[in-house]
Design a protein around this motif. Sequence first.
Motif, PDB file in Angstrom:
ATOM      1  N   GLY A 159       0.855  -1.175   0.107  1.00 14.27           N
ATOM      2  CA  GLY A 159      -0.123   0.148  -0.101  1.00 14.27           C
ATOM      3  C   GLY A 159       0.911   1.245  -0.086  1.00 14.27           C
ATOM      4  N   LEU A 160       1.876   1.185   0.933  1.00 11.70           N
ATOM      5  CA  LEU A 160       2.882   2.255   0.720  1.00 11.70           C
ATOM      6  C   LEU A 160       3.517   2.606  -0.471  1.00 11.70           C
ATOM      7  CD1 LEU A 160       4.222   1.939   4.325  1.00 11.70           C
ATOM      8  CD2 LEU A 160       2.725   3.541   3.710  1.00 11.70           C
ATOM      9  N   GLY A 161       3.841   1.537  -1.130  1.00 14.74           N
ATOM     10  CA  GLY A 161       4.539   1.437  -2.377  1.00 14.74           C
ATOM     11  C   GLY A 161       3.527   2.128  -3.638  1.00 14.74           C
ATOM     12  N   CYS A 162       2.291   1.556  -3.643  1.00 15.97           N
ATOM     13  CA  CYS A 162       1.504   2.231  -4.476  1.00 15.97           C
ATOM     14  C   CYS A 162       1.442   3.707  -4.306  1.00 15.97           C
ATOM     15  CB  CYS A 162       0.006   1.778  -4.236  1.00 15.97           C
ATOM     16  SG  CYS A 162       0.006  -0.062  -4.830  1.00 15.97           S
ATOM     17  N   LEU A 163       1.320   4.206  -2.795  1.00 16.47           N
ATOM     18  CA  LEU A 163       1.122   5.740  -2.389  1.00 16.47           C
ATOM     19  C   LEU A 163       2.475   6.527  -2.978  1.00 16.47           C
ATOM     20  CD1 LEU A 163      -0.176   8.050  -1.050  1.00 16.47           C
ATOM     21  CD2 LEU A 163       0.928   7.245   0.925  1.00 16.47           C
ATOM     22  N   VAL A 164       3.646   5.752  -3.056  1.00 14.91           N
ATOM     23  CA  VAL A 164       5.117   6.386  -3.469  1.00 14.91           C
ATOM     24  C   VAL A 164       4.780   6.608  -5.089  1.00 14.91           C
ATOM     25  CG1 VAL A 164       7.364   5.927  -3.592  1.00 14.91           C
ATOM     26  CG2 VAL A 164       6.386   5.595  -1.513  1.00 14.91           C
ATOM     27  N   ASN A 165       4.058   5.489  -5.559  1.00 14.53           N
ATOM     28  CA  ASN A 165       4.074   5.760  -7.144  1.00 14.53           C
ATOM     29  C   ASN A 165       3.012   6.660  -7.651  1.00 14.53           C
ATOM     30  OD1 ASN A 165       5.725   3.589  -7.897  1.00 14.53           O
ATOM     31  ND2 ASN A 165       4.232   2.091  -7.663  1.00 14.53           N
ATOM     32  N   LEU A 166       2.097   6.958  -6.564  1.00  7.05           N
ATOM     33  CA  LEU A 166       1.179   7.974  -6.927  1.00  7.05           C
ATOM     34  C   LEU A 166       1.679   9.356  -6.890  1.00  7.05           C
ATOM     35  CD1 LEU A 166      -1.881   8.573  -7.813  1.00  7.05           C
ATOM     36  CD2 LEU A 166      -2.288   8.456  -5.287  1.00  7.05           C
ATOM     37  N   LEU A 167       2.460   9.441  -5.785  1.00  9.65           N
ATOM     38  CA  LEU A 167       3.142  10.910  -5.538  1.00  9.65           C
ATOM     39  C   LEU A 167       4.364  11.328  -6.210  1.00  9.65           C
ATOM     40  CD1 LEU A 167       2.955  10.848  -1.783  1.00  9.65           C
ATOM     41  CD2 LEU A 167       1.240  11.916  -3.341  1.00  9.65           C
ATOM     42  N   THR A 168       5.172  10.044  -6.808  1.00 12.81           N
ATOM     43  CA  THR A 168       6.301  10.327  -7.416  1.00 12.81           C
ATOM     44  C   THR A 168       6.530  10.148  -8.876  1.00 12.81           C
ATOM     45  OG1 THR A 168       7.143   8.272  -6.934  1.00 12.81           O
ATOM     46  CG2 THR A 168       7.805  10.007  -5.397  1.00 12.81           C
ATOM     47  N   LYS A 169       5.490   9.393  -9.376  1.00 15.27           N
ATOM     48  CA  LYS A 169       5.085   9.212 -10.882  1.00 15.27           C
ATOM     49  C   LYS A 169       6.426   8.576 -11.533  1.00 15.27           C
ATOM     50  CE  LYS A 169       1.250  12.331 -11.299  1.00 15.27           C
ATOM     51  NZ  LYS A 169       1.013  12.406  -9.993  1.00 15.27           N
ATOM     52  N   PRO A 170       7.127   7.599 -11.144  1.00 13.70           N
ATOM     53  CA  PRO A 170       7.968   6.911 -11.629  1.00 13.70           C
ATOM     54  C   PRO A 170       7.681   6.347 -13.248  1.00 13.70           C
ATOM     55  CG  PRO A 170       7.382   5.309 -10.014  1.00 13.70           C
ATOM     56  CD  PRO A 170       6.457   6.485  -9.846  1.00 13.70           C
ATOM     57  N   PRO A 171       8.685   6.115 -13.905  1.00 13.20           N
ATOM     58  CA  PRO A 171       8.437   5.592 -15.195  1.00 13.20           C
ATOM     59  C   PRO A 171       7.632   4.096 -14.906  1.00 13.20           C
ATOM     60  CG  PRO A 171      10.566   6.259 -15.124  1.00 13.20           C
ATOM     61  CD  PRO A 171      10.172   6.365 -13.691  1.00 13.20           C
ATOM     62  N   PRO A 172       6.878   3.556 -15.886  1.00  8.51           N
ATOM     63  CA  PRO A 172       5.875   2.540 -15.746  1.00  8.51           C
ATOM     64  C   PRO A 172       6.739   1.252 -15.376  1.00  8.51           C
ATOM     65  CG  PRO A 172       5.066   3.542 -17.528  1.00  8.51           C
ATOM     66  CD  PRO A 172       6.473   4.492 -17.182  1.00  8.51           C
ATOM     67  N   HIS A 173       7.971   1.099 -15.860  1.00  8.96           N
ATOM     68  CA  HIS A 173       8.599  -0.345 -15.635  1.00  8.96           C
ATOM     69  C   HIS A 173       9.306  -0.374 -14.273  1.00  8.96           C
ATOM     70  CE1 HIS A 173      11.814   2.534 -16.955  1.00  8.96           C
ATOM     71  NE2 HIS A 173      12.716   1.808 -16.453  1.00  8.96           N
ATOM     72  N   LEU A 174       9.229   1.051 -13.597  1.00  2.16           N
ATOM     73  CA  LEU A 174      10.014   0.985 -12.096  1.00  2.16           C
ATOM     74  C   LEU A 174       8.548   0.791 -11.272  1.00  2.16           C
ATOM     75  CD1 LEU A 174      12.593   3.665 -12.773  1.00  2.16           C
ATOM     76  CD2 LEU A 174      12.732   1.241 -12.914  1.00  2.16           C
ATOM     77  N   ARG A 175       7.596   0.992 -11.597  1.00  2.00           N
ATOM     78  CA  ARG A 175       6.548   0.994 -10.563  1.00  2.00           C
ATOM     79  C   ARG A 175       6.497  -0.427  -9.566  1.00  2.00           C
ATOM     80  NH1 ARG A 175       1.848   3.768 -14.394  1.00  2.00           N
ATOM     81  NH2 ARG A 175       3.017   5.654 -14.695  1.00  2.00           N
ATOM     82  N   GLY A 176       6.679  -1.594 -10.610  1.00  4.25           N
ATOM     83  CA  GLY A 176       6.694  -2.812  -9.797  1.00  4.25           C
ATOM     84  C   GLY A 176       8.066  -2.973  -8.673  1.00  4.25           C
ATOM     85  N   LEU A 177       8.903  -2.357  -9.162  1.00  5.85           N
ATOM     86  CA  LEU A 177      10.225  -2.328  -8.396  1.00  5.85           C
ATOM     87  C   LEU A 177       9.955  -1.405  -7.081  1.00  5.85           C
ATOM     88  CD1 LEU A 177      13.390  -2.581  -7.890  1.00  5.85           C
ATOM     89  CD2 LEU A 177      13.748  -0.517  -9.094  1.00  5.85           C
ATOM     90  N   VAL A 178       9.323  -0.329  -7.099  1.00  5.85           N
ATOM     91  CA  VAL A 178       8.949   0.593  -6.152  1.00  5.85           C
ATOM     92  C   VAL A 178       7.982  -0.386  -4.923  1.00  5.85           C
ATOM     93  CG1 VAL A 178       7.716   2.593  -5.185  1.00  5.85           C
ATOM     94  CG2 VAL A 178       9.391   2.546  -7.159  1.00  5.85           C
ATOM     95  N   ILE A 179       6.932  -0.846  -5.519  1.00  3.10           N
ATOM     96  CA  ILE A 179       6.461  -1.729  -4.925  1.00  3.10           C
ATOM     97  C   ILE A 179       7.141  -2.783  -4.065  1.00  3.10           C
ATOM     98  CG2 ILE A 179       3.848  -3.351  -4.671  1.00  3.10           C
ATOM     99  CD1 ILE A 179       3.087  -1.415  -6.656  1.00  3.10           C
ATOM    100  N   GLY A 180       7.703  -3.442  -4.798  1.00  2.84           N
ATOM    101  CA  GLY A 180       8.612  -4.646  -4.213  1.00  2.84           C
ATOM    102  C   GLY A 180       9.719  -4.060  -3.024  1.00  2.84           C
ATOM    103  N   CYS A 181      10.364  -3.033  -3.220  1.00  7.88           N
ATOM    104  CA  CYS A 181      11.074  -2.556  -2.528  1.00  7.88           C
ATOM    105  C   CYS A 181      10.504  -2.176  -1.098  1.00  7.88           C
ATOM    106  CB  CYS A 181      11.949  -1.308  -2.860  1.00  7.88           C
ATOM    107  SG  CYS A 181      13.316  -1.898  -4.254  1.00  7.88           S
ATOM    108  N   CYS A 182       9.206  -1.622  -1.256  1.00 12.96           N
ATOM    109  CA  CYS A 182       8.355  -1.187  -0.046  1.00 12.96           C
ATOM    110  C   CYS A 182       7.885  -2.308   0.654  1.00 12.96           C
ATOM    111  CB  CYS A 182       7.570  -0.067  -0.426  1.00 12.96           C
ATOM    112  SG  CYS A 182       7.835   1.651  -1.041  1.00 12.96           S
ATOM    113  N   ALA A 183       7.604  -3.419   0.034  1.00 10.69           N
ATOM    114  CA  ALA A 183       6.941  -4.458   0.877  1.00 10.69           C
ATOM    115  C   ALA A 183       8.012  -5.736   0.988  1.00 10.69           C
ATOM    116  CB  ALA A 183       6.202  -5.321  -0.366  1.00 10.69           C
TER     117      ALA A 183
END
Length: 419
Positions: free
Chosen positions: A88-112
């Motif tokens: 959930g926190l990773g999705c929030l980070v993606n929403l606020l920082t808007k990384p490239p699409p191929h990095l969104r899974g990496l952001v969620i994975g690093c947070c989870a």
Amino acid sequence: MELLNLFVAASMPVLKVLLLTALGSFLALDSIDLLGDQARNNLNKIVFYVFSPALIGGNLANTITYESMIKLWFMPVNVLFAFIVGSGLGCLVNLLTKPPPHLRGLVIGCCAAGNLGNILIIIIPAVCKEKGAPFGAADVCNTYAMAYASLSMAIGAIYLWVYAYNVVRISVEASLKTKQQNGSPVGNSSVASSIAEPVSLSEPLISQNGAVTSEQNAEALPLTNFEKKTQLAITDKIKNYLVEISQKFNLKKLFAPSTNAAIAGFVVGVIPWLRKLMIGDTAPLRVIEDSTILLGEGAIPALSMIIGANLLKGLRTTGTQKSMVFGIVVARYIALPLAGIVIVKGSMRLNLVQADPLYEFVLLIQYAVPPAMNMGTITQMFGTGETECSVIMLWTYALASVSLTLWCTFFLWLVAPSI
């Protein structure tokens, strides 16, 4: 207990981690080159296939019994909560920082996905040996600490490859499809082939002479033969479906050596006659257990030096989105530990967790560790996000020295009154 004693007890293990990782970074320098790419790869294989399984299996077999399994049932649930909140926190980070699409899974994975193995295996037993630790006799504490950390490592590996791996895969796959639809060239053909859907076996099969299809054969042959071909087609569909599941969920990684060692450790610990045969000073096959423990002791220094060598790559990388890295740091080191306190303390109030200061401390610290180092391995498998992942690991592990010390001190203070 005095706050200063708790701070010292929490800081010393973190300093040990820093010293070992610094040594790994030093050995990986080009001028030294003792932990270059090839050496690091070979050492990592030894740790993966030998040291870590020996560490996990030996400690679990030595401490796990049927009675203790009842006590430890909440740990898999606690790790699941950490992954859910982190996602959930990773999705929030993606929403606020808007990384490239191929990095969104990496952001969620690093947070989870947190480092539920290497860091805990180093820190928790080291805390037991400090004079200010509130966990009683150092030898008894160390035995149970290694068991808790080993179980945490096995559970974390399962969740990592079942969940985080597939989150990254789906993100990369969606990004590639978007590029293909927009007519953009796909940068890495091996990535495209690695996530391509397997060929369906449910299409009509052509006979050896290439002239008659299965549907035409169905009209010419008796009903019994048609039924057999139908059953064969269903069997092929089931096989194809199982192969597809295996490829998508990476079952080979799920049943990694560490996971298999954890299963073996549980079996030896829970079955009484196996335990008497292998565990204890008078066990006939005690040499197997002793040799396993001896091998497992090599995992801690090797893992720490590998972490340090891998972090060196992040120092040489520039251009990564700073807001994304900052969001992951805030999610892992502020929001997630606070959520962990609520979850663990709430579970104790509901009598879901037995009152054990060491066990409670392990449950709490599972929310405060840095991202799992295997996230770097996952990005390498898909050939995308490797540079960004190395920068994320560099900053999260560099800041872990401060964050882990402060959170460990606070967690020790939380569990100390329960003694």
